[in-house]
Enzyme design. Sequence first.
Site, PDB file in Angstrom:
ATOM      1  N   HIS A 162       0.833  -1.218   0.000  1.00  0.00           N
ATOM      2  CA  HIS A 162       0.000   0.000   0.000  1.00  0.00           C
ATOM      3  C   HIS A 162       0.866   1.266   0.000  1.00  0.00           C
ATOM      4  O   HIS A 162       0.435   2.304   0.491  1.00  0.00           O
ATOM      5  CB  HIS A 162      -0.972   0.035   1.189  1.00  0.00           C
ATOM      6  N   SER A 283      14.785  21.883 -16.082  1.00  0.00           N
ATOM      7  CA  SER A 283      13.580  22.654 -16.352  1.00  0.00           C
ATOM      8  C   SER A 283      13.997  24.000 -16.934  1.00  0.00           C
ATOM      9  O   SER A 283      15.022  24.560 -16.541  1.00  0.00           O
ATOM     10  CB  SER A 283      12.808  22.866 -15.042  1.00  0.00           C
ATOM     11  N   LYS A 289      15.861  22.205 -10.824  1.00  0.00           N
ATOM     12  CA  LYS A 289      15.247  20.914 -11.151  1.00  0.00           C
ATOM     13  C   LYS A 289      16.171  19.962 -11.905  1.00  0.00           C
ATOM     14  O   LYS A 289      16.919  20.361 -12.775  1.00  0.00           O
ATOM     15  CB  LYS A 289      13.994  21.131 -12.019  1.00  0.00           C
ATOM     16  N   GLU A 296      10.192   8.501 -16.753  1.00  0.00           N
ATOM     17  CA  GLU A 296       8.855   9.073 -16.975  1.00  0.00           C
ATOM     18  C   GLU A 296       8.351   8.762 -18.379  1.00  0.00           C
ATOM     19  O   GLU A 296       7.185   8.416 -18.583  1.00  0.00           O
ATOM     20  CB  GLU A 296       8.890  10.595 -16.799  1.00  0.00           C
TER      21      GLU A 296
END
Length: 465
Positions: A162, A283, A289, A296
């Site tokens: 979980h 970024s 970043k 991804e």
Amino acid sequence: MSQENNSVKPWGGRFSEATDAFVERFTASVDFDKRLYHHDINGSIAHATMLATVGVLSDDEKTTIIDGLEAIRKDIEQGRFEWSISLEDVHMNIEAELTKRIGITGKKLHTGRSRNDQVATDIRLYLRDEIDSIAKELNRLQEGLLGLAEQHAATIMPGFTHLQTAQPVTFGHHLLAWNEMLVRDYSRLMDCRERLNQSPLGAAALAGTTYPIDREQTASLLGFDHPTANSLDSVSDRDFAIEFCAFAACLMTHLSRASEELVLWTSAQFNFIYLPDRFCTGSSIMPQKKNPDVPELVRGKTGRVNGHLISLLTLMKSQPLAYNKDNQEDKEPLFDTIDTVKDCLRAFADMVPAIKPNKAAMYEAAKRGFSTATDLADYLVRKGIAFRDSHEIVGKSVAYGLEKNKDLSEMSLEELQQFSLVIEQDVFEVLTLEGSVAARNHLGGTAPEQVLNAVQKGKDKITQR
Ligand code: ARG
């Protein structure tokens, strides 16, 4: 539109007006099926060789055809071949060019054959080669995973259910779970290859041919295990493409799960792993970043691969026998699946060996969240307490720990004895993370010793392939 415009088409004879310009574009596949050229030429060479063996072509004709096809192959490879939409597909482009170059003999190549068995043969040959290169990339990725798992057989991290800290595991064990998914994917790929490897050549348009062809010979020249059994099925079957896409959907789904974990683990909140800069991008607005774009994108590309499987299933659904033009629509989903899977495997195989776990952060996270609570419960059972009672005792100890902000292993013996007097000094052996993972020392367990055994088995499996 003059009738002459259609004279270029090999099937132009029965037509009295030229094809509508839009219809010509709409029905053409050459823009995407030209990538089959190499296998189309191999199929034609095998067919011509067989026609000569059975006496339908002379040996001279066979040689002229093969030399002509080899010259065309060379021109295509060197970018000198002009593909034409008005010749519809890869098959007619090559055949028309052959006839242009060698004259009337070129027109004999298509004896006893149809584009229907030709295209079915081409796709199988093409996909078989792609399967072999995908299998190699899968091996490379698995070797990377096994190598990293070996290095981190004893590196402790939290195991989750979980997405809540559950019990400590080793990082090596976690990586081996990814590897198991790939072991199954590999065997699915090999199953697909085996069923695919049959030659449809000789089925012709749908019913076979009146020439005395030798299907065994073409099958063996092309490296197929044997010819297909039924001519109608041979030209209409696309199961092999569906099976390949099903393999691909499973593989991508597995890579997406690993990707998701990598994305989570590189975040500042987890900080479990370090991915080298070369697998990340920045970024344009936020200078701080460093984004895990590679995992991804792999996660994102899973969507199109899963979609292609549905495209092919839907393409084949309810199609009457035998060949239908619908089948031309098999290529783009199949090709994109192949390209996407190869890119994603390459990205993963390059990236995995470069993953550096942040051992301290993993260890700290495993300590937070009372991950050895089950070990304490098992300890109490070994001291004669029933499991349900021990569960209750440990629950109370955890509540105390939460209040005092202390892990179980950080409590004193006296503190632990408030909850049960059977607890003795030896409890600390099971409350440590090291003790917890070492105790799960059985086949498939997380103990470092088991991880090392499993790595060895995994390596052996790869060398046996
Ligand atoms: N381009 C076609 C395909 O990909 C080749 C077979 C065409 N056959 C036909 N009878 N129109 O399916």
